[in-house]
Enzyme design. Structure first.
Site, PDB file in Angstrom:
ATOM      1  N   SER A  74     -11.038  -0.550  -1.356  1.00 27.34           N
ATOM      2  CA  SER A  74     -10.142  -0.515  -0.469  1.00 27.34           C
ATOM      3  C   SER A  74     -10.480  -0.541   0.900  1.00 27.34           C
ATOM      4  CB  SER A  74      -9.473   0.935  -0.914  1.00 27.34           C
ATOM      5  OG  SER A  74      -8.583   1.148  -1.860  1.00 27.34           O
ATOM      6  N   HIS A  87      -3.822   6.239   2.928  1.00 28.45           N
ATOM      7  CA  HIS A  87      -4.613   5.270   2.688  1.00 28.45           C
ATOM      8  C   HIS A  87      -3.926   3.698   3.133  1.00 28.45           C
ATOM      9  CE1 HIS A  87      -5.686   1.899  -0.165  1.00 28.45           C
ATOM     10  NE2 HIS A  87      -6.838   2.741  -0.643  1.00 28.45           N
ATOM     11  N   ASP A 135       0.740  -1.290   0.036  1.00 24.76           N
ATOM     12  CA  ASP A 135      -0.120  -0.133   0.012  1.00 24.76           C
ATOM     13  C   ASP A 135       0.982   1.335   0.068  1.00 24.76           C
ATOM     14  OD1 ASP A 135      -2.478   1.700   0.609  1.00 24.76           O
ATOM     15  OD2 ASP A 135      -3.253  -0.224   0.727  1.00 24.76           O
TER      16      ASP A 135
END
Length: 779
Positions: A550, A215, A147
């Protein structure tokens, strides 16, 4: 692999050096490429002969690979001209050569919702499974995240009271070269961190595993964050925030930057994660499917699963379009998004003394603790003289008059997707508007909207009420009320419009996505001090609300980690089967799960259904998809025996591709779901499945009988033989056939149903999809 003959070496050397001599003339056509060379050496050495050969040739030409892959698979990434890439693709030992592309990221109450939903199901629970606390019976499972990095100081990643790092961990904690490297520290929770810089990223300050996007921090906290007793987003969505497997360890592999996720870095992360000893890999990104052997996620996940690592991937955010699902290779667990029962109310009061309440949804921070009435207009009435009326009523840029908009609440239509709402609100705010009301029935995702500007979304029927009010008075006024979060009153789950849908573009004979999990307005940890994430006038948040597959992906990653902890011997296929066959298709009210429009959702929307918390721990039976199934899938898809032999060094001895096979045969790999394509109804179609008994140890009797029940739509006949499966001991594997036929020559529309095996205590459900359509390549 065997060594190249000397003739091959000389021939290749001549061709390669001749290309190097012309390199300058081809600079314009050069780029970064990935050279995939299949399985790594079976003896565990650091490379193979072909890799060493090609690397040495690079050195002679003055070039060097940007990445080398040697643990889970073989190959490297390098800067090549088109001619060099073409020649490289034809060399012995090379499986594929493809451009190094950039993949986009697919960007709490959710776990409480899943727990409550699980308790409402008629499912058998062991004493261990019936405990409401999620942080039980977990061991030293390690979840690897590929990620955007991680923020180690987040409270979600504290290591208080955790045991020492497991001995199986072979990874490292890279601190970076700049940006205060000494400040980045791993611990007994965050046990490893790596970063991979690409040629397009020249900022040395970004040489760190630290997360500057948010994220990676967010998804890691969803899957494995520690319990935080009092978390909220500026007072909203308050309560306990926790990950699905709070005691699992975290290893972060930062392969993503502000520009996206480089394919060569993703493969490097897979290669390291395999060597480091992770149990689960969680990937919330994707790329449009083209060729399985030119897709870094398909390649990396194949070799990870081959070594017993479960790989969980997001399905994509390109819904509700058909065939938009990505990350759909059979060795992956592909996760769609669903809603939870928490809503953010931002209601509207129409009028003055005789106010009428209209329900709306939104996350507004600007008016917490206060409210104010303002004049109300529809965007059409603010249209510029030369502007398009449709564009104006949708609040498009440069279509409204600033003088008319200023100081007013503007009602906008919404004929496009969620992200455009943010553009509309920015335009109304730029023109001096005080707030915006969006008329839309599909926008469940609120994370795109700036919470510092008053925005609320209403359904079309309520939009008609607002328009009727505006047209009924000379001076319409309205008040957008402060947001409040409520739980338990919303119909959930449902499938949001952004969640990518099946069928799988590459083949309709494999049903994808596999499962759905919460992915709308999910609370998770965020990098500390991120002023870019702070609403106007507010300090940076410690948590943030995000939506996307996600967010659904790490929910399943957390469950997979818990299953692996409780059952160390379970294979990735067993974990996937347990998750899929215990999924549910009902909402919290008992009705069938719907899409964002209210239509009945199908397996193309949610796979096997909504994931449950407790069911996967006691699945009863497994569909064990083995290595031969995966290799046969590659054969059926169109790869030949030589290609397949290069890809895997763990294939059964003497493996060859079945003769006269085609993509329709993919229906026969031992998958927990069934998909049949090119069904004409004139001939029956048979599929075969194997089931393995794992439930007897829980009920104290190894001898158990399962009987089948079939749910089939009108016009489709489904027969299963045998109808009873008698398992005499733990580990017994029995087979059955499902025969599909129809009274009509073709199906007017795709047909969906299920096959369920039950012994009175466990129900093992497999969804099916049948279509008359063929794969594009078969037409």
């Amino acid at each position: 692999m065997t060594k190249c003959p000397i003739v091959n070496f000389i021939f290749f050397l001549f061709l390669f050096l001749s290309v190097i001599q012309n390199c300058e003339s081809e600079t314009r056509n050069s780029g970064d490429y990935i050279i995939y060379m299949g399985a790594a050496s079976s003896d565990g050495s650091t490379g193979n002969d072909h890799v060493e050969l090609l690397s040495s040739l690079f050195k002679r030409s003055g070039k060097s690979p940007t990445h080398r892959y040697k643990h889970g698979f073989s190959g490297f990434a390098a800067h090549l001209s088109e001619e060099e890439a073409r020649i490289m693709a034809n060399q012995p030992g090379v499986v594929s050569v493809f451009p190094d592309q950039i993949l986009p990221l697919h960007t709490t109450r959710s776990w409480d919702f899943l727990v409550q939903e699980s308790y409402q199901r008629e499912t058998y629970f062991t004493d261990m499974n019936s405990q409401p606390e999620l942080d039980v019976a977990v061991g030293d499972t390690i979840i690897g995240f590929i990620d955007s990095g991680i923020w180690p100081e987040s409270q979600s990643f504290e290591d208080r009271h955790m045991r020492p790092v497991p001995a199986k961990w072979k990874g490292t904690c890279m601190r970076g070269k700049k940006t205060q490297p000494d400040s980045f520290r791993c611990n007994k929770k965050l046990i490893g961190a790596r970063y991979y810089n690409s040629s397009f990223l020249i900022d040395p300050d970004y040489e760190t595993p630290r997360d500057f996007l948010g994220h990676g921090t967010h998804v890691a906290s969803i899957a494995a964050g520690r319990i935080i007793s009092d978390a909220s987003y500026y007072g909203l969505a308050g309560g306990i925030m926790r990950g699905g497997s709070p005691s699992s360890r975290i290893a972060m592999y930062r392969a993503c930057s502000l520009l996206g996720c480089r394919g060569s870095s993703i493969l490097a992360a897979f290669d390291d994660a395999i060597a480091d000893g992770v149990d689960v890999i969680s990937i919330s990104m994707g790329v449009w499917p083209d060729n399985l052997l030119e897709n870094p996620l398909s390649i990396g996940s194949f070799h990870a699963v081959e070594r017993g690592i479960t790989v969980v991937c997001s399905a994509g955010n390109d819904g509700p379009s058909s065939q938009s699902v990505v990350n759909a290779a059979p060795w992956m667990i592909t996760v769609a998004a669903s809603t939870i029962d928490r809503g953010f109310e931002s209601n509207i009061l129409l009028g003055g003394n005789k106010s009428r309440l209209v329900e709306g949804v939104g996350i507004n921070i600007a008016n917490i603790g206060k409210s104010q009435a303002n004049q109300l207009i529809h965007a059409r009435s603010a249209k510029k003289i030369d502007a398009n009326e449709e564009a104006a009523r949708n609040c498009a840029p440069d279509t409204m008059n600033k003088t008319i908009v200023e100081g007013k609440i503007v009602v906008c239509d919404n004929d496009v997707g969620n992200q455009v709402i943010q553009w509309k609100s920015e335009e109304v705010k730029r023109l001096g508007g005080t707030g915006m009301i969006i008329i839309d029935d599909k926008s469940l995702d609120l994370s795109y909207i700036d919470p510092s500007f008053l925005v609320t979304i209403v359904k079309p029927v309520d939009g008609l009420r607002i328009m009727s009010y505006i047209n009924s008075t000379r001076e319409p006024i309205a008040t957008i009320m402060p947001t409040r979060s409520r739980t338990g009153h919303m119909l959930a789950p449902s499938i949001p419009s952004f969640s990518s849908r099946g069928p799988y573009l590459l083949t309709r004979s494999l049903l994808k996505p596999d499962i759905a999990a919460p992915g709308v307005n999910i609370l998770g940890s965020w990098p500390i001090g991120d002023i870019n994430a702070a609403p106007e006038g507010k300090p940076p948040p410690l948590v943030n609300i995000e939506s996307g597959t996600s967010m659904s992906c790490p929910h399943v990653s957390g469950i997979a980690a818990r299953l692996k902890s409780e059952n160390p011997s379970w294979s990735p296929a067993a974990i996937r089967s347990a998750i899929m066959t215990t999924a549910v298709q009902k909402t919290n009210t008992g009705s069938h799960i719907t899409t964002e429009t209210g239509a009945k959702a199908t397996p193309y929307d949610f796979g096997a259904g909504q994931v449950t918390i407790f069911g996967p721990s006691s699945p009863g039976l497994f569909y064990e998809t083995n290595q031969t199934d995966y290799l046969n899938f590659l054969c059926y898809y169109g790869f030949n025996s030589d290609q397949v032999r290069k890809i895997s060094n763990r294939k059964p001895q003497g493996f060859t591709c079945p003769e006269q096979s085609n993509r329709g045969d993919i229906s026969n790999i031992n998958y927990p779901s069934i998909s049949i394509s090119n069904f004409n109804g004139e001939e029956s179609r048979r599929v075969r499945r194997r089931l393995t008994n794992v439930a007897s140890r829980l009920i104290g009797d190894e001898d158990t009988v399962y009987t089948v029940s079939i749910d089939a739509p009108k016009g489709l006949r489904v027969r299963v033989t045998p109808r009873r499966l008698h398992f005499r001991k733990i580990g017994d594997t029995l087979s059955y056939q499902a025969i599909f036929s129809s009274s009509t020559s073709t199906l007017k529309e795709d047909a969906f149903g299920s096959i369920t095996w039950s012994n009175g205590m466990y129900s093992v459900r497999s969804p099916f999809a049948v279509t008359s359509k063929a794969d594009d390549s078969d037409q």
